[in-house]
Design an enzyme around this catalytic site. Sequence first.
Site: not given
Lengths: 482, 143
Positions: A241, A335, A381, A405, A408, A481
């Site tokens: 991502h 996006n 998440s 997507h 949220g 991350k």
Amino acid sequence: MREVLVSATATPVSEVVYEVARDERTGMNVPARIIADAELMGQIARDHSIEQLLNVTTLPGVWGCVVGMPDMHEGYGFPVGGVAATVTPDGVISPGGIGFDINCGVRLLASKLTRVQVSRVLESLVHELSRSIPTGFGRHGRLSLTEEELDNVLNEGCRYVVGTLGLGFSDDLERIESGGALPGADASKVSVRAKQRGHDQLGTLGGGNHFIEVQEVETIFDSEAASALGLFLGQLTILIHTGSRGLGHQVCTDHVRAMDSSLARYGIELPDRQLACAPFSSAEGQEYFSAMCAAANFAWSNRQVLTHRARTVAERVLAGVGDSELEVVYDVAHNIAKLEEYGGRRLCVHRKGATRAFGPGSPELPERYRHVGQPVFIPGSMGTRSFVLVGAAASADLSFGSCCHGAGRALSRHAAKRQVEGHVLRKELEAQGIVVRCPSNAELAEEAPVAYKDVERVVHVVAKAGIARKVARLRPWGVLKG
Amino acid sequence: VDLGGAAGAEHSFEEHTGEVRLEVVAASCEELFAEAGRALAELMLGETPEVLELSPEQVVEVSAGDRAALLVEWLNELVYLSETCKQVFTRVRVERVDDTHLRARVAGVAPETLKTAVKAATLHRVSVEPTEGKWRATVVLDV
């Protein structure tokens, strides 16, 4: 400035669809539709999302209705999880409707191996991924492009990265939305500043909520679709991502500034300056669209280079276990603005935190997936499950062929840190067997599961609305991350 | 790391579901813009950054159509310079600011990692206003 002041009344039209009528507020050109159940509507109504969605209905040339997804939350200008289509050539294009991270998106890679087969080397896999993928602020370990190479990336996207730079296989290209290259791209419309920011960022993850996750296919909901996508129970997968990095951010910055300055010339009044826009056919509109397409190509190329790095690591770490090949399942943008046909009209569909989800039969889908629909990836998440879906027929009428997507955000970063201690969360994730590579505990806490809506509920809502079908659920085993 | 501001200048990061809303108060417009720059550095580095050597000062000049857009332009200039110079500008002195133009001197540090990567400052609900004898600003940053 035209203000939208009154709080909106969203009326349920089904269990999972709400609408705000066009006469709810002065200045609305179309109604607003929100795909959500009562629980998610309650969460959505806690911030300024609906007000922001109604602001979008005031854009000149907006068509049909604007759509909010079940993962919608407050953004700047457009809400995150919003879709708006404008009629070309004279309806507007708004850089804020795509966002700063142009073509932020998700790519899923599938291994031939099961998670159980690689369990012995799983920690090494995550560790080696973290070593080979630059996440820091400095210049260490980065691929630096010449001006000509960067222009080629911007104009040709993944075709250049695979075909000329040799970072991938030709098979990868058909498994990327738009083949990883938008035809409207023009590198000459991307500013020097944007190129300066992007020249050493190809193959980097970036910060914020960007991540790479090592996962296992935990549940199959639709075996026919899973088989078409090459997914099987227990399979090791890798989800990437990220987006267009500083290059895309600067493209948005450049064109918001230009369009903010040209509003008066086009007689456009807006309830929020960050909705700055210009007619699609205008010089400002065309220049932005060409630059945005180029930045989108950069983002797909970024995920292609990350795929190459992941394959190199897999080859090294998994070689002793079995077939280390990683296949691209698909790559989706969330996006972006795209030119698409609906009801005989050519529309500029803005998706801000929303994924294209065309149903079966669309000629825009690769032949191998045309009978099942467009693959859609919904990351949960950190530490929670992600989902694989395929677009379904109702998406064309309900949401301009779009889906949610992600889970949220439900809480701000501050609120998340008040509720969760990073070191505790790290221990909890590790107790579940999840390997975590994150620069700091504070950053970990900001992305804690409690900060997000329930991804299972979000996915259930889009499936119930008929805009996508559930295919598989992925369980995280390693998180890197940015 | 020099994150010290002028007496009376303050900033806070307010609630926003997805991004960061920065609020700044200062005695003068110059200090307001300087404090906004220092707040950006604090966001990028965290509240307790490691001690690093400061780079030589450089001059920054930006222009915009009005004072609110000037604040966005100023912060976006710092974001651009940070990314291209691989520095975070912790020492910020605003020499001159009016409705449409700003001139400042900045010096920065070069950290290995950022606490928060800032993509851009936005025009969403941005404001710069003199109120009750102080200057106040609000701006949303995309992070």
